[in-house]
Design an enzyme around this catalytic site. Structure first.
Site, PDB file in Angstrom:
ATOM      1  N   PHE A  76      -5.253  -3.952   7.887  1.00 40.95           N
ATOM      2  CA  PHE A  76      -4.988  -4.598   6.449  1.00 40.95           C
ATOM      3  C   PHE A  76      -4.793  -6.321   6.520  1.00 40.95           C
ATOM      4  O   PHE A  76      -5.180  -6.967   6.375  1.00 40.95           O
ATOM      5  CB  PHE A  76      -3.652  -4.042   5.995  1.00 40.95           C
ATOM      6  CG  PHE A  76      -4.145  -3.024   5.191  1.00 40.95           C
ATOM      7  CD1 PHE A  76      -5.168  -2.312   4.818  1.00 40.95           C
ATOM      8  CD2 PHE A  76      -2.665  -1.486   5.590  1.00 40.95           C
ATOM      9  CE1 PHE A  76      -5.032  -1.437   4.296  1.00 40.95           C
ATOM     10  CE2 PHE A  76      -2.688  -0.931   4.922  1.00 40.95           C
ATOM     11  CZ  PHE A  76      -3.735  -0.715   3.920  1.00 40.95           C
ATOM     12  N   HIS A  85       1.136  -1.375  -0.098  1.00 42.27           N
ATOM     13  CA  HIS A  85       0.081  -0.106  -0.028  1.00 42.27           C
ATOM     14  C   HIS A  85       0.861   1.003  -0.041  1.00 42.27           C
ATOM     15  O   HIS A  85       2.106   0.530   0.022  1.00 42.27           O
ATOM     16  CB  HIS A  85      -0.817  -0.039   1.397  1.00 42.27           C
ATOM     17  CG  HIS A  85      -1.831  -1.125   1.260  1.00 42.27           C
ATOM     18  ND1 HIS A  85      -1.497  -2.329   1.748  1.00 42.27           N
ATOM     19  CD2 HIS A  85      -2.754  -1.466   0.606  1.00 42.27           C
ATOM     20  CE1 HIS A  85      -2.045  -3.488   1.356  1.00 42.27           C
ATOM     21  NE2 HIS A  85      -2.925  -2.558   0.862  1.00 42.27           N
ATOM     22  N   HIS A  87     -12.444  -4.611  -3.669  1.00 41.10           N
ATOM     23  CA  HIS A  87     -11.114  -4.119  -4.694  1.00 41.10           C
ATOM     24  C   HIS A  87     -11.556  -4.449  -5.833  1.00 41.10           C
ATOM     25  O   HIS A  87     -11.119  -4.075  -6.861  1.00 41.10           O
ATOM     26  CB  HIS A  87     -10.332  -4.931  -3.961  1.00 41.10           C
ATOM     27  CG  HIS A  87      -9.515  -4.331  -3.119  1.00 41.10           C
ATOM     28  ND1 HIS A  87      -8.455  -2.926  -3.326  1.00 41.10           N
ATOM     29  CD2 HIS A  87      -9.721  -3.871  -1.520  1.00 41.10           C
ATOM     30  CE1 HIS A  87      -7.622  -2.573  -2.256  1.00 41.10           C
ATOM     31  NE2 HIS A  87      -8.818  -3.091  -1.353  1.00 41.10           N
ATOM     32  N   HIS A  93      -3.165  -5.726  -5.881  1.00 45.04           N
ATOM     33  CA  HIS A  93      -4.384  -5.985  -5.548  1.00 45.04           C
ATOM     34  C   HIS A  93      -5.465  -6.414  -6.818  1.00 45.04           C
ATOM     35  O   HIS A  93      -5.944  -7.522  -6.877  1.00 45.04           O
ATOM     36  CB  HIS A  93      -5.201  -5.000  -5.242  1.00 45.04           C
ATOM     37  CG  HIS A  93      -4.902  -4.461  -3.863  1.00 45.04           C
ATOM     38  ND1 HIS A  93      -4.200  -3.870  -3.217  1.00 45.04           N
ATOM     39  CD2 HIS A  93      -5.254  -4.773  -2.846  1.00 45.04           C
ATOM     40  CE1 HIS A  93      -3.637  -3.293  -1.752  1.00 45.04           C
ATOM     41  NE2 HIS A  93      -4.810  -3.905  -1.789  1.00 45.04           N
ATOM     42  N   HIS A 100     -12.706   1.240   3.536  1.00 40.14           N
ATOM     43  CA  HIS A 100     -12.038   0.553   4.748  1.00 40.14           C
ATOM     44  C   HIS A 100     -12.368   0.911   5.732  1.00 40.14           C
ATOM     45  O   HIS A 100     -12.856   0.133   6.907  1.00 40.14           O
ATOM     46  CB  HIS A 100     -10.734   0.595   5.214  1.00 40.14           C
ATOM     47  CG  HIS A 100     -10.218  -0.793   3.649  1.00 40.14           C
ATOM     48  ND1 HIS A 100     -10.298  -2.180   3.937  1.00 40.14           N
ATOM     49  CD2 HIS A 100      -9.830  -0.636   2.108  1.00 40.14           C
ATOM     50  CE1 HIS A 100      -9.283  -3.123   2.781  1.00 40.14           C
ATOM     51  NE2 HIS A 100      -9.039  -1.359   1.801  1.00 40.14           N
TER      52      HIS A 100
HETATM   53 CU1  C2O Z   1      -4.847  -4.044   0.748  1.00 42.71          CU
HETATM   54 CU2  C2O Z   1      -8.044  -2.675   0.575  1.00 42.71          CU
HETATM   55  O1  C2O Z   1      -6.287  -3.162   1.077  1.00 42.71           O
END
Ligand code: C2O
Length: 586
Positions: A351, A196, A364, A205, A331
């Site tokens: 995380f 990140h 995601h 991701h 998040h």
């Molecule tokens: Cu790896 Cu939304 O985070």
């Protein structure tokens, strides 16, 4: 199937209208907007050719890594940082260690993946031939049949844990993938590896979801199975997708913040504080945030993807626009309230645990879709050409429990990877805040200059200052060539805290910092808590592209402008060394 037409009375210079052919799960917030019958579809292209410079290099092993003995899977821990840049290799599984969850009493958490038998010969991934694209659909609009399949796939994945908690394709180990790459379990070149807060965010991701989706498909023997996407950039998708809100379902997670249930409208900039505003204002804020993060603030690749993170440099050099808002905010909005005693934001707000909430992969999906959409927006919005990015690598298990190494360069085109997104209108494109009719510069003479305000020890209250521009009255040609960037150097804060501050230009005392649908609103900076070894001070630079804001606020000819910073969360732990306006090439 009946279709409904939605008219959004937002963005008042243009009435937005879009048609939907899905009628399942009309979420409460969107009923707010239902009226009218004019049928019109947005022209949206989420499937333009993304390739650019996709080079097939699946067999290639990065030469520098081999020569230096740094190829993660093959390498040793605790190597000195390199003087010259090079791509991030796959993580060194031998040195994988305990993750750090929080800053409180240490909570050791082990999330290293099972080691492949022959660590030295983990091959490069080869894409299976694609016969039919997997099409990811908007989560609020899928049908019952799809939901049943998805629930079954996730419950089978959860069942694998009961047979073997170390099954690499089980639910727990799949969630651990995220933990290992994000909470300090993996080290690279002696430093924590972090996917990140840098340009690794989008490609990591994408690969992660790629394998996760294939695993789910194989568990239900459906190679066409595709994850859904949480369509939070559209008013119809701005709440927790209803299929995740059914207690007893495999898609449910009891650790979510209770406020996200029952169709509550999301705040795409949420950092734990409830904004007291109307639902309509909230939607307008959300669409403006999307406009700012996709268009205004992301005209250059590095602004969108995040800062360079070559091997040997410190992790977390700086986020791209979408990672910042709305990714981080969603998040924080979904995870439970963080109290540092009984909870650390589990699941979505931390995380290490985020992958334990099935909605993570749906969230995601839309983050990933934004990558495709951004590349259709024109200008310089293209994938990065930097080899340190293209040749960075990750390690994953596939649906047959085979380990693979993969490169960033092989994930630039989602269709080549065998999937695409069902298009949905992107109404935020038309949500450019309206140019003020009464233009006029606020009196900057009454404000302290930036040189007096910075270094700023604490952003514990709103502050305004004046700042000089390197050039005024630029021609359109000059503006195309160089972006004007309002830059904050060395924004430092405790990285274990939730952080948000907003930036406005040219406002006077009467402005309302909760109304973001204004040309004066420039953008926000956020942090989602994460721990880095023993040092807890993040040190990032933060840049906002302001070409458009100068035009929209009638400030193009001014040499000096007013800037206001408004802390919204954790301001007491934020310090900023300096602020300046620069002109930069993309
Ligand atoms: Cu790896 Cu939304 O985070």
């Amino acid at each position: 199937m009946a279709s409904s037409t939605t008219t959004l009375p937002l963005c008042t210079n243009k009435t937005l209208s879009s048609s939907f052919t899905h009628n399942s799960f009309v979420a409460k917030p969107s009923q707010f907007f239902l009226h009218g019958s004019r049928r019109q579809s947005f022209k949206v292209s989420c499937n333009a050719n993304n390739s650019g410079e996709h080079e097939k290099n699946l067999e290639g092993v990065d030469r520098r890594n081999v020569l230096l003995g740094l190829g993660g899977l093959y390498g040793a821990a605790n190597l000195a940082p390199l003087a010259t840049a090079s791509p991030i290799p796959p993580p060194d599984l031998n040195s994988c260690g305990t993750a750090t969850i929080t800053d409180g009493p240490p909570v050791p958490y082990s999330c290293c993946p099972p080691k492949p038998e022959d660590l030295d010969s983990v091959p490069y991934y080869k894409f299976p031939s694609v016969t039919k694209l997997r099409i990811r659909q908007p989560a609020h609009a899928v049908d019952e049949e799809y939901i049943a399949k998805y629930q079954l796939a996730i419950s089978r994945m959860r069942e694998l844990d009961k047979l073997d908690p170390f099954d690499p394709i089980g639910f727990k180990q799949q969630a651990n993938v995220h933990c290992a790459y994000c909470n300090g379990a993996y080290k690279i070149g002696g430093k924590e590896l972090q996917v990140h807060f840098s340009w690794l965010f989008f490609p990591f991701h994408r690969w992660y979801l790629y394998f996760y989706e294939r695993i789910l498909g194989s568990l239900i023997n459906d190679p066409t199975f595709a994850l859904p996407y949480w369509n939070w950039d559209h008013p119809k998708g701005m709440c927790l997708p209803p299929m995740f809100d059914v207690e007893g379902s495999s898609l449910y997670d009891a650790k979510r913040n209770p406020h996200v249930r029952n169709g509550t409208t999301m705040d795409l900039g949420s950092f734990g504080e409830e904004v007291q505003t109307t639902q309509l204002q909230q939607m307008a804020n959300n669409l403006t945030l999307m406009y700012r993060q996709m268009i205004t603030n992301a005209p250059c690749p590095l602004l969108f993807f995040g800062k360079p993170y070559p091997l040997g440099t410190d992790p977390s050099p700086g986020m791209g626009t979408i990672e910042d808002i709305p990714h981080n905010a969603i998040h924080a909005w979904t995870g439970t309230v963080r109290d540092n005693v009984t909870s650390f934001g589990e699941d979505m707000g931390n995380f290490y645990s985020a992958g334990l909430d099935p909605v993570f992969y749906c969230h995601h999906g839309n983050v990933d879709r934004m990558w495709n959409v951004w590349k259709t927006l024109g200008g310089k919005r293209k994938d990065l050409a930097d080899k340190d990015w293209l040749n960075s690598e990750f390690f994953f298990y596939d649906e047959n429990r085979n380990p693979w190494r993969v490169k960033v360069r092989d994930c630039l085109d989602s269709k080549k990877m065998g999937y695409d997104y069902e298009p949905m209108p992107t109404p935020w494109r038309y949500c450019k805040p309206i140019r003020k009719t009464t233009t006029g510069k606020v009196n900057t003479g009454a404000l302290p200059p930036a040189s007096k305000v910075f270094p700023l020890a604490k952003l514990d209250r709103a502050i305004s200052f004046s700042i000089n521009r390197p050039a005024s009255s630029r021609t359109s040609q000059e503006k195309r060539e160089q972006e004007e960037l309002l830059t904050f150097n060395h924004v430092k804060y405790d990285d274990r805290k939730n952080i948000r501050f907003d930036v406005f230009l040219n406002v006077n005392k009467t402005f309302n910092a909760d109304e973001l649908d204004k040309p004066e609103f420039a953008g926000c900076y956020t942090n989602l808590p994460h721990v880095h070894g023993d040092t807890h001070t993040a040190d990032a630079s933060f840049q906002l592209a302001i070409n458009e804001l100068m035009e929209d606020n009638g400030l193009e000819d001014e040499d000096t402008i007013a800037v206001t910073l408004v802390p919204k969360k954790g301001g007491e732990v934020i310090s900023i060394e300096s602020a300046e306006i620069k002109l930069e090439d993309c």
